[in-house]
Design a protein around this motif. Structure first.
Motif, PDB file in Angstrom:
ATOM      1  N   SER A   1      22.403 -14.192  -5.998  1.00  0.00           N
ATOM      2  CA  SER A   1      21.047 -14.079  -5.468  1.00  0.00           C
ATOM      3  C   SER A   1      20.416 -12.729  -5.768  1.00  0.00           C
ATOM      4  O   SER A   1      21.082 -11.700  -5.851  1.00  0.00           O
ATOM      5  N   LEU A   2      19.115 -12.791  -5.893  1.00  0.00           N
ATOM      6  CA  LEU A   2      18.253 -11.635  -6.174  1.00  0.00           C
ATOM      7  C   LEU A   2      17.317 -11.504  -4.978  1.00  0.00           C
ATOM      8  O   LEU A   2      16.932 -12.510  -4.368  1.00  0.00           O
ATOM      9  N   ASN A   3      16.946 -10.267  -4.656  1.00  0.00           N
ATOM     10  CA  ASN A   3      16.117 -10.038  -3.473  1.00  0.00           C
ATOM     11  C   ASN A   3      14.648  -9.848  -3.850  1.00  0.00           C
ATOM     12  O   ASN A   3      14.322  -8.898  -4.578  1.00  0.00           O
ATOM     13  N   PRO A   4      13.772 -10.716  -3.377  1.00  0.00           N
ATOM     14  CA  PRO A   4      12.344 -10.525  -3.648  1.00  0.00           C
ATOM     15  C   PRO A   4      11.838  -9.225  -3.008  1.00  0.00           C
ATOM     16  O   PRO A   4      12.429  -8.727  -2.045  1.00  0.00           O
ATOM     17  N   THR A   5      10.768  -8.703  -3.554  1.00  0.00           N
ATOM     18  CA  THR A   5      10.144  -7.514  -2.952  1.00  0.00           C
ATOM     19  C   THR A   5       8.891  -7.891  -2.154  1.00  0.00           C
ATOM     20  O   THR A   5       8.425  -7.100  -1.344  1.00  0.00           O
ATOM     21  N   HIS A   6       8.330  -9.053  -2.412  1.00  0.00           N
ATOM     22  CA  HIS A   6       7.108  -9.490  -1.736  1.00  0.00           C
ATOM     23  C   HIS A   6       7.159 -11.010  -1.546  1.00  0.00           C
ATOM     24  O   HIS A   6       7.866 -11.713  -2.268  1.00  0.00           O
ATOM     25  N   THR A   7       6.346 -11.476  -0.606  1.00  0.00           N
ATOM     26  CA  THR A   7       6.147 -12.922  -0.476  1.00  0.00           C
ATOM     27  C   THR A   7       4.837 -13.306  -1.167  1.00  0.00           C
ATOM     28  O   THR A   7       4.011 -12.450  -1.486  1.00  0.00           O
ATOM     29  N   PHE A   8       4.663 -14.618  -1.355  1.00  0.00           N
ATOM     30  CA  PHE A   8       3.386 -15.078  -1.930  1.00  0.00           C
ATOM     31  C   PHE A   8       2.224 -14.588  -1.063  1.00  0.00           C
ATOM     32  O   PHE A   8       1.145 -14.278  -1.579  1.00  0.00           O
ATOM     33  N   ALA A   9       2.455 -14.491   0.248  1.00  0.00           N
ATOM     34  CA  ALA A   9       1.379 -14.047   1.149  1.00  0.00           C
ATOM     35  C   ALA A   9       1.153 -12.542   1.083  1.00  0.00           C
ATOM     36  O   ALA A   9       0.026 -12.070   1.252  1.00  0.00           O
ATOM     37  N   SER A  10       2.229 -11.775   0.830  1.00  0.00           N
ATOM     38  CA  SER A  10       2.099 -10.307   0.870  1.00  0.00           C
ATOM     39  C   SER A  10       2.028  -9.690  -0.519  1.00  0.00           C
ATOM     40  O   SER A  10       2.127  -8.463  -0.668  1.00  0.00           O
ATOM     41  N   ALA A  11       1.878 -10.499  -1.547  1.00  0.00           N
ATOM     42  CA  ALA A  11       1.867  -9.968  -2.922  1.00  0.00           C
ATOM     43  C   ALA A  11       0.753  -8.946  -3.088  1.00  0.00           C
ATOM     44  O   ALA A  11      -0.315  -9.074  -2.478  1.00  0.00           O
ATOM     45  N   PRO A  12       0.986  -7.932  -3.912  1.00  0.00           N
ATOM     46  CA  PRO A  12      -0.071  -6.940  -4.161  1.00  0.00           C
ATOM     47  C   PRO A  12      -1.360  -7.623  -4.628  1.00  0.00           C
ATOM     48  O   PRO A  12      -1.314  -8.588  -5.402  1.00  0.00           O
ATOM     49  N   LYS A  13      -2.480  -7.120  -4.164  1.00  0.00           N
ATOM     50  CA  LYS A  13      -3.773  -7.712  -4.532  1.00  0.00           C
ATOM     51  C   LYS A  13      -4.221  -7.291  -5.925  1.00  0.00           C
ATOM     52  O   LYS A  13      -5.169  -7.866  -6.477  1.00  0.00           O
ATOM     53  N   ASP A  14      -3.577  -6.247  -6.452  1.00  0.00           N
ATOM     54  CA  ASP A  14      -4.035  -5.697  -7.729  1.00  0.00           C
ATOM     55  C   ASP A  14      -3.098  -6.031  -8.893  1.00  0.00           C
ATOM     56  O   ASP A  14      -3.027  -5.281  -9.865  1.00  0.00           O
ATOM     57  N   LEU A  15      -2.398  -7.172  -8.789  1.00  0.00           N
ATOM     58  CA  LEU A  15      -1.553  -7.594  -9.918  1.00  0.00           C
ATOM     59  C   LEU A  15      -2.406  -7.734 -11.176  1.00  0.00           C
ATOM     60  O   LEU A  15      -3.495  -8.309 -11.135  1.00  0.00           O
ATOM     61  N   GLU A  16      -1.864  -7.250 -12.281  1.00  0.00           N
ATOM     62  CA  GLU A  16      -2.572  -7.386 -13.562  1.00  0.00           C
ATOM     63  C   GLU A  16      -1.884  -8.382 -14.488  1.00  0.00           C
ATOM     64  O   GLU A  16      -2.536  -9.016 -15.322  1.00  0.00           O
ATOM     65  N   VAL A  17      -0.560  -8.461 -14.389  1.00  0.00           N
ATOM     66  CA  VAL A  17       0.207  -9.397 -15.211  1.00  0.00           C
ATOM     67  C   VAL A  17       1.139 -10.177 -14.293  1.00  0.00           C
ATOM     68  O   VAL A  17       1.816  -9.584 -13.442  1.00  0.00           O
ATOM     69  N   LEU A  18       1.178 -11.481 -14.468  1.00  0.00           N
ATOM     70  CA  LEU A  18       2.103 -12.318 -13.698  1.00  0.00           C
ATOM     71  C   LEU A  18       2.976 -13.107 -14.665  1.00  0.00           C
ATOM     72  O   LEU A  18       2.462 -13.755 -15.592  1.00  0.00           O
TER      73      LEU A  18
END
Lengths: 250, 250
Positions: free
Chosen positions: A93-110
């Motif tokens: 398992s890998l640990n996420p850093t954010h949830t879909f709800a808490s994702a940074p608002k300023d993502l430039e690349v997904l």
């Protein structure tokens, strides 16, 4: 010492370089990257992109977010117990850093990876996250069957895209309005970049780094990773191997 | 449906296959795999091996253990704050399944990856774990600068081995009794398999699968991963790129 000039330079020991001069001439290359994660993703779909990006992050600022439904660990494992017919214990398992709800608002690349999950499961929340996030992005990248998620989100409609040739019928059926391209090791249409199966992620991300961050960065990271790139998008022997009918122009 | 015959077969939906016939003819291919992990490992050094292995685990039993000093998450991140000169936020973590102390006693194959950490840090506990574990193994695999750990453990002494050409001087200095080979994309000597830099892990693991689990398994997984293998161990353009003097025979 030799290592400080070569591998060392990649991890930030060197200061001045032609790459930095080249990079500074470019208009605001993207800084904020995210990966949409789910259980039973394919690891090279993810790390084939993140490994080169890790070394890029020593040459320019890159902020990475691993985004999933919850902050619970995301597992690589057989999708169903029934699929695990040899009773393998293959689970990590890998640990996420954010949830879909808490994702940074300023993502430039997904980045949207694929994996066996896409052939079984229902990734509705991931699809919804991609649909919601896409309008703010500079670039959307999919690898392997991850194109099936982007297709369901509708963000590939009327765009040229490709996916894993061994899962072609299943994944392309998820996006009837997508202009699916085969043979193709990758496809680029506007700001949507899609790689074919798994390891084609490496060829796509090196081209992306070259075009967006500069050739010097790509060449340097290729050396560290000892990767011999495939640079012809049409060089795709797997379309024929899996009897995928030709469509579109690679 | 097409996907169930191809990608589906890889994840265990199909039962009878020529591969299984071939596998059954082989004498006890290894089941129990471990990976020695530490902070700031290189992700493709690890997942370049584990991704093909994940698909193999649907065709034969494979048990995987991720082994580290403690059960705390193992981070991919800049080795030192000083190295992170562009203030990137590039950090994520994987969860070990075992500690060096609690590792399964019946490991048959151990993978030792590399990474930037090997150029900075002191991985004494990892070195000690490799030294202690090696005598019980059927195979030891190293990728990239991970050869530096195996070299320090003494388990490569008098054996032919290779490592990342961009870090050659630093890593080979850790093993003065190793028969270092360059150019070489990988090297095999007895039960020690060593890959050169990062992505060469893919070429090595496919050869390993072919030789140990059978050609049908390797070919099938190549298709799923859309990987075009390099099959010539001497085809190593990075030795010349990084001015590594020729030594040994690839």
């Amino acid at each position: 010492m030799k290592f400080s000039l070569v591998f060392g330079a990649i991890v930030g020991l060197a200061t001045a370089s032609p790459f930095l001069d080249e990079l500074e001439e470019r208009a605001t290359p993207p800084i904020n990257w995210g990966v949409a994660l789910f259980n039973s993703y394919d690891t090279i779909d993810v790390f084939g992109v993140l490994d080169p990006l890790f070394y890029l992050a020593f040459q320019t600022q890159i902020n990475l977010s691993l985004i999933a439904r919850t902050l619970d660990p995301v597992y690589v494992q057989p999708v169903t117990a029934a699929a695990n017919v040899y009773n393998s214990t293959f689970r990590f398992s890998l640990n996420p850093t954010h949830t879909f709800a808490s994702a940074p608002k300023d993502l430039e690349v997904l980045l949207v990876p694929g994996g066996p999950a896409l052939l079984f499961g229902n990734e509705t929340e991931t699809v919804n996250f991609v649909r919601k996030t896409y309008p703010k992005l500079k670039y959307l990248l999919t690898t392997c069957t991850g194109a099936g998620i982007a297709a369901q989100a509708g963000v590939m409609n009327d765009k040229r895209a490709t996916t894993n040739k061994s899962a072609w019928a299943r994944i392309t059926s998820l996006g009837p309005k997508v202009k699916w391209v085969s043979p193709a090791r990758w496809a680029v249409d506007g700001n949507v970049w899609s790689a074919s199966g798994v390891t084609s992620a490496l060829d796509m991300i090196f081209l992306f780094i070259e075009e967006v961050y500069g050739a010097a960065a790509a060449t340097r990271i290729e050396g560290t990773l000892e990767y011999v790139r495939k640079t012809d998008a049409c060089d795709d022997p797997f379309a024929a191997r899996f009897n995928v009918p030709p469509s579109g122009q690679c």
